[in-house]
Scaffold this motif. Structure first.
Motif, short mmCIF file in Angstrom:
data_model
loop_
_atom_site.label_atom_id
_atom_site.label_comp_id
_atom_site.label_asym_id
_atom_site.label_seq_id
_atom_site.Cartn_x
_atom_site.Cartn_y
_atom_site.Cartn_z
N LEU A 194 0.82 -1.21 0.00
CA LEU A 194 0.00 0.00 0.00
C LEU A 194 0.85 1.26 0.00
O LEU A 194 0.46 2.30 -0.55
N GLN A 195 2.05 1.17 0.60
CA GLN A 195 2.92 2.34 0.68
C GLN A 195 3.32 2.84 -0.70
O GLN A 195 3.50 4.04 -0.91
N TYR A 196 3.46 1.93 -1.66
CA TYR A 196 3.84 2.36 -3.02
C TYR A 196 2.69 3.05 -3.73
O TYR A 196 2.90 4.02 -4.46
N LEU A 197 1.49 2.56 -3.51
CA LEU A 197 0.32 3.23 -4.09
C LEU A 197 0.13 4.61 -3.47
O LEU A 197 -0.21 5.57 -4.16
N ASN A 198 0.38 4.70 -2.16
CA ASN A 198 0.21 5.98 -1.48
C ASN A 198 1.18 7.05 -1.99
O ASN A 198 0.86 8.24 -1.99
N LYS A 199 2.37 6.63 -2.41
CA LYS A 199 3.33 7.60 -2.93
C LYS A 199 2.80 8.29 -4.19
O LYS A 199 3.18 9.42 -4.49
N ILE A 200 1.92 7.60 -4.92
CA ILE A 200 1.35 8.17 -6.14
C ILE A 200 0.12 9.00 -5.84
O ILE A 200 -0.04 10.11 -6.35
#
Length: 309
Positions: free
Chosen positions: A55-61
């Protein structure tokens, strides 16, 4: 009162078994043909994202874009997007899951839980406006009046909290220790089983409240009262009754918007099941939903006048 209602409901099933069974069938068909295929993939994917820590990678976007509209944390941005795009009750489910894991604060969860648990745009535009009311040209403005008040309320509440702390970072959930992302079949299996458990529970509530809506139509009360009560109990049945109600199109549109903004008692029951074992308040949720329904109803009256419905 609860006992008397249960007694009335049991009496209805025993004295009108055909109507009760038909109502249960309608509820289950609705769940199987619309709710299950629409929500299950999103529930499973949300579970996998949260459990695998991807989820952290999606949140960066997404977080930098969402935080410009409303002051939320990175994980709060995911709750906001999933609740508005995927539809009820994914917003409340993801909010409760991230609160339980300590990835969002209690105060942020209190606000997001109220504003993100909405009927999906697809259901609004396809079933309500296109299939039932034949008002597909009002899709954009209807989505605006349904979602903007909730976003405005959330922005005011969260911005107030940020000002009170005098430190924007104090509002956000505390950072969790860094952990590597992982993906394995155990996480996928858990996500799938949790998704089916969640949707099966929703199916039971939809069936139950479809039967209650059928019971309301048997009561010796004025038709308009039956129409309003049915929509406030279960929105799908209430909206389906509007085209044949004989009411002016403007009144049908306003009632449909009010039903949708409130979500119905069925929606409240389903939401309550999503937040069990969390400190989130269903009482505050109900109060906020009533206020938002009233606000959306007033905006719908204005729209009906502008478009001469």
């Amino acid at each position: 009162m609860i006992f008397l209602c249960l007694l009335l409901f049991i009496s209805y099933i025993l004295t009108a078994p055909k109507d009760a069974v038909n109502a249960a069938s309608v509820g289950l068909v609705l769940w199987y043909t619309r709710v299950l295929p629409t929500l299950l993939p999103f529930v499973i994917l949300s579970n996998i994202l949260m459990d695998s820590n991807y989820l952290q990678y999606l949140n960066k976007i997404t977080a930098p874009l969402v935080s410009r509209l409303i002051p939320v944390s990175d994980n709060g941005a995911f709750v906001l997007l999933s609740g508005f795009l995927f539809g009820f009750p994914i917003g409340s489910k993801n909010c409760a899951a991230l609160l339980a894991s300590g990835k969002i604060t209690r105060r942020e969860a209190d606000v997001l839980f109220i504003i993100t648990n909405n009927i999906s745009p697809v259901f609004v535009t396809s079933f309500i406006l296109y299939t039932q009311l034949k008002l597909s040209h009002l899709s954009a403005v209807t989505l605006l009046i349904l979602y903007f008040p909730a976003l405005l309320l959330g922005s005011i509440l969260l911005s107030t909290d940020a000002r009170r702390t005098k430190d924007r970072t104090a509002f956000h959930a505390q950072k969790q220790p860094a952990s590597g992302s992982q993906m394995n079949f155990k996480i996928i299996d858990t996500g799938i089983m949790d998704g089916f458990e969640t949707l099966t529970r929703l199916g039971g509530y939809i069936m139950l409240f479809s039967m209650i809506a059928s019971l309301l139509q048997k009561l010796p009360v004025p038709h308009i009262l039956t129409l309003i009560l049915t929509g406030m109990v279960e929105i799908t049945n209430g909206i389906a009754m509007l085209p044949d109600s004989g009411l002016p199109q403007s009144v049908q549109y306003v009632l449909a918007v009010v039903y949708t903004a409130f979500g119905g008692l069925s929606g409240i029951a389903q939401t309550s099941s999503m937040i069990r074992d969390t400190p989130l308040s269903i009482k505050h949720y109900c109060i906020a939903k009533l206020l938002l329904a009233a606000c959306c109803g007033l905006l719908a009256c204005l729209v009906s006048q502008i478009f001469h419905l």
